[in-house]
Design a protein around this motif. Sequence first.
Motif, PDB file in Angstrom:
ATOM      1  N   PHE A 182      82.622  21.352  14.881  1.00 17.88           N
ATOM      2  CA  PHE A 182      82.613  21.397  15.046  1.00 17.88           C
ATOM      3  C   PHE A 182      82.641  21.883  15.660  1.00 17.88           C
ATOM      4  O   PHE A 182      82.514  22.705  15.933  1.00 17.88           O
ATOM      5  CB  PHE A 182      82.027  21.560  14.782  1.00 17.88           C
ATOM      6  CG  PHE A 182      81.429  20.310  14.535  1.00 17.88           C
ATOM      7  CD1 PHE A 182      81.313  19.811  14.548  1.00 17.88           C
ATOM      8  CD2 PHE A 182      81.167  19.983  14.097  1.00 17.88           C
ATOM      9  CE1 PHE A 182      80.891  18.868  14.012  1.00 17.88           C
ATOM     10  CE2 PHE A 182      80.803  19.057  13.893  1.00 17.88           C
ATOM     11  CZ  PHE A 182      80.680  18.727  13.970  1.00 17.88           C
ATOM     12  N   LEU A 183      83.717  23.664  16.910  1.00 19.26           N
ATOM     13  CA  LEU A 183      82.377  23.171  17.278  1.00 19.26           C
ATOM     14  C   LEU A 183      82.013  23.659  18.662  1.00 19.26           C
ATOM     15  O   LEU A 183      81.080  24.424  18.758  1.00 19.26           O
ATOM     16  CB  LEU A 183      82.420  21.659  17.359  1.00 19.26           C
ATOM     17  CG  LEU A 183      81.508  20.824  16.622  1.00 19.26           C
ATOM     18  CD1 LEU A 183      80.158  20.864  16.512  1.00 19.26           C
ATOM     19  CD2 LEU A 183      82.119  20.064  15.685  1.00 19.26           C
ATOM     20  N   LEU A 184      82.733  23.253  19.693  1.00 20.49           N
ATOM     21  CA  LEU A 184      82.433  23.768  21.023  1.00 20.49           C
ATOM     22  C   LEU A 184      83.457  24.803  21.481  1.00 20.49           C
ATOM     23  O   LEU A 184      83.134  25.686  22.253  1.00 20.49           O
ATOM     24  CB  LEU A 184      82.429  22.629  22.047  1.00 20.49           C
ATOM     25  CG  LEU A 184      81.199  21.754  22.070  1.00 20.49           C
ATOM     26  CD1 LEU A 184      81.323  20.738  23.160  1.00 20.49           C
ATOM     27  CD2 LEU A 184      79.964  22.584  22.253  1.00 20.49           C
ATOM     28  N   PHE A 185      84.682  24.671  21.052  1.00 22.96           N
ATOM     29  CA  PHE A 185      85.722  25.472  21.680  1.00 22.96           C
ATOM     30  C   PHE A 185      86.338  26.473  20.714  1.00 22.96           C
ATOM     31  O   PHE A 185      87.398  26.253  20.176  1.00 22.96           O
ATOM     32  CB  PHE A 185      86.813  24.564  22.229  1.00 22.96           C
ATOM     33  CG  PHE A 185      86.290  23.632  23.238  1.00 22.96           C
ATOM     34  CD1 PHE A 185      86.316  23.950  24.567  1.00 22.96           C
ATOM     35  CD2 PHE A 185      85.724  22.430  22.862  1.00 22.96           C
ATOM     36  CE1 PHE A 185      85.809  23.088  25.511  1.00 22.96           C
ATOM     37  CE2 PHE A 185      85.222  21.562  23.785  1.00 22.96           C
ATOM     38  CZ  PHE A 185      85.266  21.893  25.117  1.00 22.96           C
TER      39      PHE A 185
ATOM     40  N   PRO B  84      89.879  30.469  27.535  1.00 29.38           N
ATOM     41  CA  PRO B  84      89.736  29.123  28.032  1.00 29.38           C
ATOM     42  C   PRO B  84      88.316  28.628  28.097  1.00 29.38           C
ATOM     43  O   PRO B  84      88.094  27.440  28.297  1.00 29.38           O
ATOM     44  CB  PRO B  84      90.314  29.218  29.445  1.00 29.38           C
ATOM     45  CG  PRO B  84      89.968  30.593  29.872  1.00 29.38           C
ATOM     46  CD  PRO B  84      90.059  31.439  28.629  1.00 29.38           C
ATOM     47  N   CYS B  85      87.330  29.508  28.043  1.00 29.69           N
ATOM     48  CA  CYS B  85      85.944  29.066  28.248  1.00 29.69           C
ATOM     49  C   CYS B  85      85.136  29.429  27.031  1.00 29.69           C
ATOM     50  O   CYS B  85      84.559  30.496  26.968  1.00 29.69           O
ATOM     51  CB  CYS B  85      85.339  29.729  29.479  1.00 29.69           C
ATOM     52  SG  CYS B  85      86.234  29.354  30.977  1.00 29.69           S
TER      53      CYS B  85
ATOM     54  N   ASP C 253      79.079  30.758  29.767  1.00 23.50           N
ATOM     55  CA  ASP C 253      77.655  30.497  29.560  1.00 23.50           C
ATOM     56  C   ASP C 253      77.417  29.913  28.166  1.00 23.50           C
ATOM     57  O   ASP C 253      76.588  29.023  27.980  1.00 23.50           O
ATOM     58  CB  ASP C 253      76.869  31.798  29.740  1.00 23.50           C
ATOM     59  CG  ASP C 253      75.368  31.579  29.717  1.00 23.50           C
ATOM     60  OD1 ASP C 253      74.891  30.697  30.449  1.00 23.50           O
ATOM     61  OD2 ASP C 253      74.677  32.292  28.967  1.00 23.50           O
ATOM     62  N   ALA C 254      78.144  30.421  27.172  1.00 22.79           N
ATOM     63  CA  ALA C 254      78.011  29.901  25.812  1.00 22.79           C
ATOM     64  C   ALA C 254      78.440  28.440  25.744  1.00 22.79           C
ATOM     65  O   ALA C 254      77.822  27.626  25.049  1.00 22.79           O
ATOM     66  CB  ALA C 254      78.853  30.735  24.840  1.00 22.79           C
ATOM     67  N   LEU C 255      79.491  28.099  26.488  1.00 22.60           N
ATOM     68  CA  LEU C 255      79.939  26.708  26.530  1.00 22.60           C
ATOM     69  C   LEU C 255      78.858  25.809  27.117  1.00 22.60           C
ATOM     70  O   LEU C 255      78.539  24.753  26.572  1.00 22.60           O
ATOM     71  CB  LEU C 255      81.214  26.595  27.357  1.00 22.60           C
ATOM     72  CG  LEU C 255      81.725  25.180  27.641  1.00 22.60           C
ATOM     73  CD1 LEU C 255      82.027  24.435  26.352  1.00 22.60           C
ATOM     74  CD2 LEU C 255      82.950  25.222  28.536  1.00 22.60           C
TER      75      LEU C 255
ATOM     76  N   TYR D  36      67.458  29.915  21.269  1.00 23.18           N
ATOM     77  CA  TYR D  36      66.952  31.069  22.013  1.00 23.18           C
ATOM     78  C   TYR D  36      65.925  30.682  23.072  1.00 23.18           C
ATOM     79  O   TYR D  36      65.661  31.452  23.987  1.00 23.18           O
ATOM     80  CB  TYR D  36      66.413  32.125  21.048  1.00 23.18           C
ATOM     81  CG  TYR D  36      67.558  32.793  20.351  1.00 23.18           C
ATOM     82  CD1 TYR D  36      68.454  33.555  21.069  1.00 23.18           C
ATOM     83  CD2 TYR D  36      67.801  32.584  19.002  1.00 23.18           C
ATOM     84  CE1 TYR D  36      69.562  34.123  20.461  1.00 23.18           C
ATOM     85  CE2 TYR D  36      68.892  33.144  18.382  1.00 23.18           C
ATOM     86  CZ  TYR D  36      69.777  33.918  19.113  1.00 23.18           C
ATOM     87  OH  TYR D  36      70.858  34.463  18.513  1.00 23.18           O
ATOM     88  N   SER D  37      65.403  29.471  22.977  1.00 19.81           N
ATOM     89  CA  SER D  37      64.587  29.003  24.088  1.00 19.81           C
ATOM     90  C   SER D  37      65.464  28.766  25.312  1.00 19.81           C
ATOM     91  O   SER D  37      65.003  28.819  26.447  1.00 19.81           O
ATOM     92  CB  SER D  37      63.855  27.698  23.712  1.00 19.81           C
ATOM     93  OG  SER D  37      64.748  26.613  23.650  1.00 19.81           O
ATOM     94  N   LEU D  38      66.768  28.510  25.080  1.00 19.65           N
ATOM     95  CA  LEU D  38      67.685  28.336  26.192  1.00 19.65           C
ATOM     96  C   LEU D  38      67.999  29.655  26.882  1.00 19.65           C
ATOM     97  O   LEU D  38      68.059  29.729  28.105  1.00 19.65           O
ATOM     98  CB  LEU D  38      69.002  27.736  25.687  1.00 19.65           C
ATOM     99  CG  LEU D  38      68.991  26.281  25.258  1.00 19.65           C
ATOM    100  CD1 LEU D  38      70.367  25.921  24.709  1.00 19.65           C
ATOM    101  CD2 LEU D  38      68.641  25.381  26.410  1.00 19.65           C
ATOM    102  N   ILE D  39      68.182  30.708  26.101  1.00 23.43           N
ATOM    103  CA  ILE D  39      68.628  31.951  26.709  1.00 23.43           C
ATOM    104  C   ILE D  39      67.465  32.829  27.153  1.00 23.43           C
ATOM    105  O   ILE D  39      67.664  33.838  27.799  1.00 23.43           O
ATOM    106  CB  ILE D  39      69.514  32.774  25.743  1.00 23.43           C
ATOM    107  CG1 ILE D  39      68.730  33.249  24.514  1.00 23.43           C
ATOM    108  CG2 ILE D  39      70.718  31.990  25.337  1.00 23.43           C
ATOM    109  CD1 ILE D  39      69.535  34.149  23.605  1.00 23.43           C
TER     110      ILE D  39
END
Length: 463
Positions: A15-18, A22-23, A49-51, A459-462
């Motif tokens: 997982f994963l997100l964190f 803090p961000c 932004d990565a989050l 990379y379509s996101l960024i």
Amino acid sequence: MASFPSLFTSSSLLFLLFLLLPCTAYYGGARRPFSHHRHPRFASHNYRDALAKSIIFFEGQRSGKLPHNQRITWRKDSGLSDGAAMHVDLVGGYYDAGDNVKFGFPMAFTTTMLSWSVIEFGGLMKGELQNAREAIRWGTDYLLKATAHPNTIYVQVGDAGKDHACWERPEDMDTPRTVVKIDQNTPGTEVAAETAAALAAASVVFRRCDPNYSKVLARRAIKVFEFADKHRGAYSTGLRPYVCPYYCDFSGYQDELLWGAAWLHKATRNPMYLNYIQANGQTLGADESDNTFGWDNKHVGARILLSKAFLVQNVQPLHDYKSHADNYICSLIPGTPYTTAQYTPGGLLFKMNDSNMQYVTSTSFLLVTYAKYLTTARRVANCGGAIITPKKLRSFAKKQARIDLHCLVDFSKIIVDDKCHRRYIINRHIRYQFCRVFYHWFLENFLDIVEFCHLIWYYSLIS
């Protein structure tokens, strides 16, 4: 072929997100360890932004009827007849990685990890918290459908072999939507117990903001765990032609039973799960020396989670899990007498040649989570005389995340500039020709096609 269980492992998703506080959060993947030269100085990364990108990634993986507030507007409805082959409603959920298959095992693990992330660090997410909750709910709504019939769980939609042979958008897919299930005659303890863990963890997330939904999730988690524990057997045995080699279970189902019981203990506060853990913990591998955490092996995740009950909530019968968690930490941190982990010359944790980054991210999550528990309890990890403080754990996790980000940002130069790849992805009229020719060329010459899809999507996101 399967990598990053879940977006996603998940993919990976996964997982994963964190990874950083803090961000922080990041989705990433790589196939090869670092080359044998020093990596350049880390660039400055925008972790907030990565989050945000990590969470919005899940919206691009959605299957089913998309909601009006869907932010990835170029993704449309798909898989609207999923489950029809067995006269059940299996519309929704997440596609795995770059596939159009819905694998229940990694999807459930991803949902568990998303929930754990929000439970521990949701207060730091600010404007992204609601998006994270919606990502969890999209997974649990599907898992509720998959577990609607007693003693049966629908664990896969799609033919993985045929799906992997043709790379196409889910809106255009014409591969079979095969439905695979486990039941009393064909058990699947690992996927059932992981599904119970996901439902239980999510019930904690929604306990205050949607108590009725939380109760629905908890009640279902209890029933699913009963099924998992009563009808024991590996799903990759009975369903091998469908789930292998994609998500074969190699660690056994004991880790998922311990993991599921740990989450039900947290979610329900029912003493029966504490008793279950005390009676079965050793048999289920509570003190095994493995230090791998991912979609297949949950032992160390269960140890860290149960250590919180002792450290923060003072549940004395679980005091051994502080020692078990410390042993895991001591096996990872360089310089301790018990270190067994391997690292690249650049300092990246190296677990496997295949999809190593999923283990980097999941391990980093456990480190910052355990650091939080130790800080609350004003404790440290003791590794044979070497003291590991929460600050050191956070520093180690931060370094892993920075290497991960730096590696992937550099790798983007290989892909983003080649606009012809995007035209191939978008132009449905040439997908059949491109599908097979490019697929085989790519496997022979570059990365796994699944991970390539991950990178193109990210990379379509960024871009």
